[in-house]
Design a protein around this motif. Structure first.
Motif, mmCIF file in Angstrom:
data_model
loop_
_atom_site.group_PDB
_atom_site.id
_atom_site.type_symbol
_atom_site.label_atom_id
_atom_site.label_comp_id
_atom_site.label_asym_id
_atom_site.label_seq_id
_atom_site.Cartn_x
_atom_site.Cartn_y
_atom_site.Cartn_z
ATOM 1 N N PHE A 147 6.146 -25.439 20.503
ATOM 2 C CA PHE A 147 5.324 -26.513 21.065
ATOM 3 C C PHE A 147 3.836 -26.242 20.830
ATOM 4 C CE2 PHE A 147 2.834 -28.079 24.717
ATOM 5 C CZ PHE A 147 3.036 -29.448 24.570
ATOM 6 N N ILE A 148 3.429 -25.022 21.106
ATOM 7 C CA ILE A 148 2.017 -24.658 20.915
ATOM 8 C C ILE A 148 1.641 -24.833 19.450
ATOM 9 C CG2 ILE A 148 0.390 -22.703 20.957
ATOM 10 C CD1 ILE A 148 1.897 -21.714 23.489
ATOM 11 N N ASP A 149 2.550 -24.378 18.599
ATOM 12 C CA ASP A 149 2.384 -24.512 17.158
ATOM 13 C C ASP A 149 2.167 -25.982 16.774
ATOM 14 O OD1 ASP A 149 2.448 -23.414 14.639
ATOM 15 O OD2 ASP A 149 4.614 -23.693 14.400
ATOM 16 N N ALA A 150 2.991 -26.845 17.344
ATOM 17 C CA ALA A 150 2.909 -28.281 17.034
ATOM 18 C C ALA A 150 1.574 -28.855 17.504
ATOM 19 C CB ALA A 150 4.072 -29.015 17.691
ATOM 20 N N MET A 151 1.163 -28.509 18.707
ATOM 21 C CA MET A 151 -0.092 -29.043 19.255
ATOM 22 C C MET A 151 -1.295 -28.547 18.448
ATOM 23 S SD MET A 151 0.382 -31.133 21.826
ATOM 24 C CE MET A 151 -1.119 -31.118 22.788
ATOM 25 N N GLN A 152 -1.253 -27.296 18.068
ATOM 26 C CA GLN A 152 -2.354 -26.758 17.247
ATOM 27 C C GLN A 152 -2.402 -27.476 15.905
ATOM 28 O OE1 GLN A 152 -1.701 -22.528 17.012
ATOM 29 N NE2 GLN A 152 -2.480 -22.140 19.071
ATOM 30 N N SER A 153 -1.231 -27.709 15.361
ATOM 31 C CA SER A 153 -1.148 -28.379 14.070
ATOM 32 C C SER A 153 -1.731 -29.791 14.160
ATOM 33 C CB SER A 153 0.308 -28.415 13.611
ATOM 34 O OG SER A 153 0.442 -29.202 12.462
ATOM 35 N N ILE A 154 -1.429 -30.485 15.259
ATOM 36 C CA ILE A 154 -1.966 -31.842 15.431
ATOM 37 C C ILE A 154 -3.491 -31.783 15.563
ATOM 38 C CG2 ILE A 154 -1.993 -33.872 16.937
ATOM 39 C CD1 ILE A 154 0.960 -33.163 17.654
ATOM 40 N N ALA A 155 -3.984 -30.791 16.298
ATOM 41 C CA ALA A 155 -5.439 -30.660 16.441
ATOM 42 C C ALA A 155 -6.087 -30.501 15.062
ATOM 43 C CB ALA A 155 -5.768 -29.469 17.335
ATOM 44 N N ARG A 156 -5.441 -29.730 14.200
ATOM 45 C CA ARG A 156 -5.989 -29.556 12.843
ATOM 46 C C ARG A 156 -5.889 -30.854 12.051
ATOM 47 N NH1 ARG A 156 -3.578 -24.306 13.393
ATOM 48 N NH2 ARG A 156 -1.649 -25.091 12.492
ATOM 49 N N GLU A 157 -4.774 -31.547 12.196
ATOM 50 C CA GLU A 157 -4.607 -32.831 11.494
ATOM 51 C C GLU A 157 -5.722 -33.806 11.881
ATOM 52 O OE1 GLU A 157 0.304 -32.904 11.083
ATOM 53 O OE2 GLU A 157 -0.663 -34.052 12.671
ATOM 54 N N ILE A 158 -6.088 -33.781 13.155
ATOM 55 C CA ILE A 158 -7.133 -34.686 13.624
ATOM 56 C C ILE A 158 -8.461 -34.356 12.951
ATOM 57 C CG2 ILE A 158 -8.475 -35.396 15.657
ATOM 58 C CD1 ILE A 158 -5.813 -34.918 17.271
ATOM 59 N N ASP A 159 -8.703 -33.088 12.766
ATOM 60 C CA ASP A 159 -9.932 -32.703 12.071
ATOM 61 C C ASP A 159 -9.920 -33.162 10.610
ATOM 62 O OD1 ASP A 159 -11.250 -31.548 14.149
ATOM 63 O OD2 ASP A 159 -10.373 -29.556 13.841
ATOM 64 N N GLU A 160 -8.733 -33.069 10.012
ATOM 65 C CA GLU A 160 -8.655 -33.317 8.565
ATOM 66 C C GLU A 160 -8.392 -34.774 8.221
ATOM 67 O OE1 GLU A 160 -5.572 -30.545 7.661
ATOM 68 O OE2 GLU A 160 -6.852 -28.845 8.233
ATOM 69 N N ASP A 161 -7.500 -35.423 8.994
ATOM 70 C CA ASP A 161 -7.079 -36.777 8.619
ATOM 71 C C ASP A 161 -6.704 -37.578 9.880
ATOM 72 O OD1 ASP A 161 -6.152 -39.057 7.457
ATOM 73 O OD2 ASP A 161 -4.407 -38.141 6.482
ATOM 74 N N PRO A 162 -7.707 -37.970 10.661
ATOM 75 C CA PRO A 162 -7.396 -38.651 11.928
ATOM 76 C C PRO A 162 -6.571 -39.931 11.741
ATOM 77 C CG PRO A 162 -9.779 -38.698 11.439
ATOM 78 C CD PRO A 162 -9.146 -37.772 10.470
ATOM 79 N N GLN A 163 -6.781 -40.636 10.624
ATOM 80 C CA GLN A 163 -6.038 -41.879 10.400
ATOM 81 C C GLN A 163 -4.535 -41.640 10.410
ATOM 82 O OE1 GLN A 163 -6.706 -45.133 10.284
ATOM 83 N NE2 GLN A 163 -8.706 -44.434 11.007
ATOM 84 N N MET A 164 -4.132 -40.503 9.850
ATOM 85 C CA MET A 164 -2.710 -40.191 9.787
ATOM 86 C C MET A 164 -2.134 -40.090 11.212
ATOM 87 S SD MET A 164 -0.257 -37.695 9.886
ATOM 88 C CE MET A 164 -0.978 -36.075 9.657
ATOM 89 N N VAL A 165 -2.877 -39.437 12.089
ATOM 90 C CA VAL A 165 -2.390 -39.277 13.466
ATOM 91 C C VAL A 165 -2.346 -40.633 14.186
ATOM 92 C CG1 VAL A 165 -2.872 -38.179 15.692
ATOM 93 C CG2 VAL A 165 -3.207 -36.897 13.560
ATOM 94 N N LEU A 166 -3.321 -41.481 13.873
ATOM 95 C CA LEU A 166 -3.380 -42.772 14.569
ATOM 96 C C LEU A 166 -2.168 -43.654 14.285
ATOM 97 C CD1 LEU A 166 -7.161 -43.686 14.139
ATOM 98 C CD2 LEU A 166 -5.976 -43.077 16.256
ATOM 99 N N LYS A 167 -1.503 -43.402 13.172
ATOM 100 C CA LYS A 167 -0.356 -44.270 12.826
ATOM 101 C C LYS A 167 0.982 -43.667 13.250
ATOM 102 C CE LYS A 167 -2.422 -46.833 9.015
ATOM 103 N NZ LYS A 167 -3.125 -46.127 7.937
ATOM 104 N N ALA A 168 0.970 -42.480 13.807
ATOM 105 C CA ALA A 168 2.220 -41.831 14.212
ATOM 106 C C ALA A 168 2.870 -42.656 15.333
ATOM 107 C CB ALA A 168 1.913 -40.415 14.704
#
Lengths: 125, 496, 425
Positions: free
Chosen positions: B446-467
């Motif tokens: 879970f921690i791994d997943a949350m950290q990964s999402i935090a990095r995704e937001i830094d790199e490609d926020p649009q991708m997270v917005l469509k999840a």
């Protein structure tokens, strides 16, 4: 963006006075804060509103905001457009999506409301 | 590297009404062993309906397949971690399901003679006793059907006791971090609600409280640990402030999973509280219920408890209806008995030491998550946390990503989202409660997943917005659902 | 884990709890038991109940056969161990099923909208009254004495502090139906709603037309309550009512000593914003596919707080699922056949008594038996649980009991009861 002829409240309503009638709505700033509006609850005709009292509410999917009467008076008309098309409030809050028309009981109250310059400063626009 | 990414089964499945065809059935009734009665003759022709228009007609196999397919579209505890803060989604032991189906209990009629209901009453008495010990209270009623129902019962008890003293008083105080049910409940019991601001540690501000409490105050409704997962360190003082003005303290027990075996509300001044048996005591949520909302109270409130009360006289249990000061009934019969059975089974399986261990593990897991994520998400309150930890999305909002978006992305990593946007005092809250159920291995994922999402937001926020991308449906349009509500199926005009 | 957190002992994690609030001894609860011990404990308590006893109790809780498939479905992990479907994308199973449930409730009751379920029938009654108060702006409730006595007690508890006076309406001593003259005398311009039950607590079917006309002529709403849901398979849907509430226990829910059950509330479309509790609505996902989600949640406590329509939060999703599976197994024809069997069994039994009331009844009726307690004691000697003595609830009916028969009541059991009661023909 914000009409010069309107006066504004801290709760983000506007009022346009023409003769002894005031048209009331919510501001563009308010609709943006609320997000997609899904329902508008308006008072019955003939109800007397006191300045500052809640007279209805605006709902988005996950929030409800009360609407406060910017001025005192009797409700003459409510905007029937909003029942079928609440989204108009997102599209044209200063025009087609007015909320109620009020017969003013004390027109001098208008002087207590913000001018457009004051409101724009207030919202940091 | 991200270790857990799952996709969900995606199938097309019609609604029952759409797959229906005339004459199909999935049942077989026994032969009637008495003369058949003509409904029109017995009830009058006017009173009898012709048919149930639109009702489904399907076979047993179709029923099994339909609901099994639907079930695969759900996430569940049995599939993985469910870190919903304040909801305590822990493992639901299957033995509980089995014992709730014990024939003599499951088929017991609430009006069967008390001589044949001793077993049920023993179960109720055992659970009342265990919950009184766990909460440090003097008496327990198991009648309320759910948490909010328990809240209403508790505030009714307070009102009745104050009325008996001559003045029910006018207002109930609720911290701004309270669950929405608290103010809604106070309103239903005829009280005005006064909101109390939290201090910058996320706790009730004692100075504010002192100002607010007066002779018109009936009670404070407080959640402890509160909804930011913080133990109210001044709770004893808070209780004293209220008691000194003749007011009472109601505790919302939604977060009791942080206290069992560690601290008892009865010992820190609480007058009455509810317990969500479907949270702390592992009875299944079942997609939204049933629950049960036991209410534990001090002796001074017991005379007002809902009727009937369980009594034990001359070696037999019985129901006592002669309770002159009672608030009355809050529900027909005696409560959600089937849920009570499950909760007692949970308590028996753990025992006293096991219950405390569960609490400590829940606290340990939350603190471990906090440590693992505090470098990635803002922590609005630095106070030590108990069984849940609340972050805010302040850092991610700068990239245009909000807590709700992070939650949706978490689904793609195979986890249920945490609680989104609650409590209201935290802007963009991420409220995470792992419970004792989860192993270190699962929490690391879970921690791994949350950290990964935090990095995704830094790199490609649009991708997270469509999840999410891996679910049966993509993001669901809740706005249209609310603007033009369709809350039942209707045959399409073309078909008819 | 402790190392990562930066503590050396787990108890350091609770060191901030003030000493006076901490528990400094073990809980006085015996150490954990094995699964065998637990199963055995409950089996032993169940065995001291009424296993194998024929019973003639109804009165709000009915014995109906539970098809195996329904219990199999509710034990699917994905239904049993999931949370309230707030995250629509991973809860389409529950959401779709609730949408089907809401539809079936509408089809059964003739109403236009129904919610995702209430705690039970008894708590749905005050919720209906509160709803009527919000809609009409009036405050008085009239409730028939033939509404389940425990439901009326719950109504009193809820309304007591909300400025909602409740008055009771008598029944016609001849028919067992609502006393229309009493209604005419008590209804006035402050009446928000009139609450009736049908079949009522005596099992008698109410006649709605004249009743509804009178209620509506005074501007009040008619609330229809049912405790025996199977009756809806045969009786006309209560189209004359404005709000329908009831108990679904008959649809596959074990009696379970009184719960958990599930209630329903259904109403006309125009009142949708006043309905309490959770509602599921149809919508689309971003790809245009049909999807479902919780909707109109601004009515609810988690958003509107003290201004919410109710404090209700939990619904009875799993129980409603059981009901939905049950109804889909029985379907259009099956529910009617089931209702006819109930009617036939009860009328076989009833034909041997002189029913206390002349009104038509469904699967329970009031029988005058002289001394109900004495009869029940004799029946208990024969390992039969008799009917419900009515004197406790209606002192004027102290000589009578309420008897119920369902599709599970066998003829030899009824014949035995009749023999003990001296009613064999």
């Amino acid at each position: 963006m914000y009409p010069e002829t309107f006066r504004y409240t801290k709760e983000h309503e506007w009022v346009l006075v023409e003769g002894d009638t005031g048209t009331v709505g919510i501001t563009d700033h308010a609709q943006k804060e609320l997000g997609d509006i899904v329902y508008v609850d308006l008072p019955k005709l003939g109800v007397t509103l006191a300045k500052g009292a809640t007279f209805g509410s605006v709902e988005s999917v996950k929030a409800v905001s009360d609407i406060y009467a910017p001025i005192s008076g009797e409700v003459l008309e409510t905007n029937s457009l909003l029942a079928a098309a609440p989204e108009k409030l997102n599209e044209d809050p200063h025009g087609a999506a007015w909320l109620v028309k009020i017969k003013l009981s004390d027109p001098s109250e208008i002087e207590q409301l913000m001018t457009v310059a004051e409101y724009q400063t207030y919202i940091g626009a | 590297m991200v270790k857990k990414v799952r996709s969900h089964i995606s199938q097309n499945e019609q609604l029952l009404f759409e797959m229906s065809s005339p004459g199909k059935k999935g049942y077989q009734l026994p032969d009637l062993d008495v003369p058949v009665v003509d409904p029109a003759a017995a009830l009058g022709g006017q009173a009898v309906r012709k048919e149930i228009e639109g009702f489904p007609e399907v076979s047993e196999v179709e029923v099994i397949r339909h609901f099994t397919r639907l079930s695969t579209w759900n996430y569940a505890i049995d599939l993985g971690m469910y870190p919903l803060g304040s909801c305590t989604m822990k493992y639901n032991p299957r033995v509980n399901e089995q014992v709730a189906r014990t024939e003599g209990l499951a088929w017991a009629h609430p009006y069967q003679p008390e001589s044949l209901a001793q077993g049920m009453m023993e179960v109720i008495a055992a659970l009342e006793g265990a919950l009184a010990e766990i909460t440090g209270m003097d008496a327990v009623t198991l009648q309320p059907a759910a948490g909010a129902h328990g809240e209403m019962t508790g505030i009714l008890l307070i009102r009745a006791a104050l009325e008996k003293q001559g003045n029910p008083r006018k207002k109930v105080l609720c911290p701004d971090s309270a669950h929405g049910t608290n103010p809604a409940t106070a309103q239903m019991v005829g009280y005005d609600v006064v909101n109390i601001k939290s201090n910058d540690l996320g706790m009730v501000d004692v100075a504010e409280l002192v100002k607010a409490v007066d002779g018109d105050t009936a009670a404070l409704m407080v959640t402890n640990p509160n909804t930011v997962g913080v133990f109210e360190e001044h709770i004893v003082q808070v209780a004293e402030v209220l008691h000194s003005k003749g007011a009472m303290i109601y505790m919302d027990g939604a977060n009791m999973n942080a206290l069992v075996g560690v601290a008892r509300p009865g010992d820190f001044g609480v007058d009455v509280m509810h317990l969500n048996l479907h949270k702390t005591f592992s009875t299944p949520h079942g997609g939204g219920g049933p629950g049960a909302g036991a209410v534990a109270m001090k002796a001074h409130l017991e005379p007002f408890a809902p009727t009937p009360r369980l009594k034990f006289e001359n070696g037999l249990y019985g129901w006592d209806y002669n309770r002159p000061d009672t608030i009355g009934r809050v529900r027909a019969f005696y409560g959600n008995f089937g849920v009570l059975v499950r909760a007692l089974a949970y308590i028996m399986a753990h025992g006293g030491p096991g219950l405390r261990n569960a609490t400590m593990d829940a606290i340990l897991n939350a603190n471990y998550i906090r440590k693992g994520l505090e470098a990635f998400f803002d922590l609005p309150y630095q106070s030590p946390c108990m069984h849940e930890v609340v972050f805010s999305d302040d850092r991610q909002t700068k990239k245009g990503v909000k807590t709700g978006d992070i939650a949706k992305r978490l689904i793609d990593y195979g986890f249920h989202p945490y609680t989104v946007s609650f409590p209201l005092i935290v802007h963009g809250a991420l409220m995470i409660e792992p419970t004792e159920t989860e192993s270190k291995a699962e929490i690391d994922l879970f921690i791994d997943a949350m950290q990964s999402i935090a990095r995704e937001i830094d790199e490609d926020p649009q991708m997270v917005l469509k999840a999410p991308y891996t679910t049966r449906t993509s993001r669901v349009d809740e706005t249209t659902a609310a603007r033009k509500p369709i809350v039942r199926w209707k045959p399409s005009p073309a078909a008819s | 884990m402790l190392g990562a957190i930066g503590v050396s002992h787990i108890d350091e994690l609770i060191a901030h709890i003030p000493a006076e609030a901490r528990l400094n001894r073990p809980l006085d609860i015996p150490a954990g038991k094995s699964e065998f011990d637990i199963v055995d404990y409950f089996r032993e308590r169940g065995d001291r109940g009424a296993n194998g006893y024929p019973t003639f109790l109804g009165a709000g809780v009915y014995r109906h056969f539970r098809p195996v498939v329904a219990d199999v479905i509710v034990q699917r992990s994905e239904f049993l161990t999931s949370y309230t479907p707030y995250q629509a994308e991973i809860a389409q199973g529950t959401l779709t099923q609730i949408f089907e449930f809401q539809t079936m409730v509408c089809q059964l009751t003739g109403m236009e909208v129904a919610n995702a379920s209430m705690y039970d029938g008894s708590t749905a009654v005050p919720e209906a009254a509160m709803m009527a108060v919000r809609i009409t702006g009036r405050n008085k409730t009239l409730v028939a004495r033939t509404v389940h006595p425990e439901y009326r007690e719950v109504l009193d508890t809820y309304t007591k502090h909300q400025g909602m006076p409740v008055a009771e309406l008598g029944y016609d001593a001849e028919t067992g139906r609502l006393d229309m003259a009493d209604l005419a005398a008590k209804i006035d311009s402050d009446t928000a709603c009139v609450i009736i039950q049908s079949p009522n607590f005596f099992g008698t079917v109410e006649e709605l037309d004249a009743l509804a006309e009178l209620v509506h002529s005074k501007g009040a709403l008619l609330v229809y309550v049912f405790t025996e849901a199977v009756s809806l398979g045969l009786l006309q849907p209560p189209l004359q009512a404005d709000i329908v509430v009831g108990e679904l226990q008959s649809f596959c829910i074990s009696p379970a000593y009184g719960g958990p059950f599930a209630g329903i509330i259904a109403t006309k479309e125009k009142f949708i914003r006043q309905i309490p509790g959770r509602l599921v609505g149809e919508t689309k996902d971003t790809e245009g596919r049909r999807a479902f989600c919780l909707t109109l949640s601004t009515r609810e406590q988690h958003i509107r707080r003290e201004k919410a329509t109710s404090n209700i939060c939990t619904n009875q999703a799993l129980i409603a699922l059981m009901g939905t599976v049950y109804l889909s197994l029985f379907g259009k024809e099956g529910l009617r056949e089931l209702a006819v069997q109930n009617l036939s069994k009860a009328h076989y039994l009833g034909s041997h008594f002189e029913p206390r009331f002349s009104g038509a009844y469904f699967n329970e009726f009031v029988a005058r038996v002289g001394d109900p307690e004495a009869l029940n004691a004799k029946l208990l000697d024969e390992k039969i649980i008799g009917g419900l003595p009515l004197g406790k609830y209606y002192p004027e009916l102290a000589d009578s009991m309420l008897l119920c028969a369902t599709e599970m009541t066998k003829k030899p059991e009824m014949d035995k009861l009749l023999a003990v009661a001296g009613r064999s023909k």
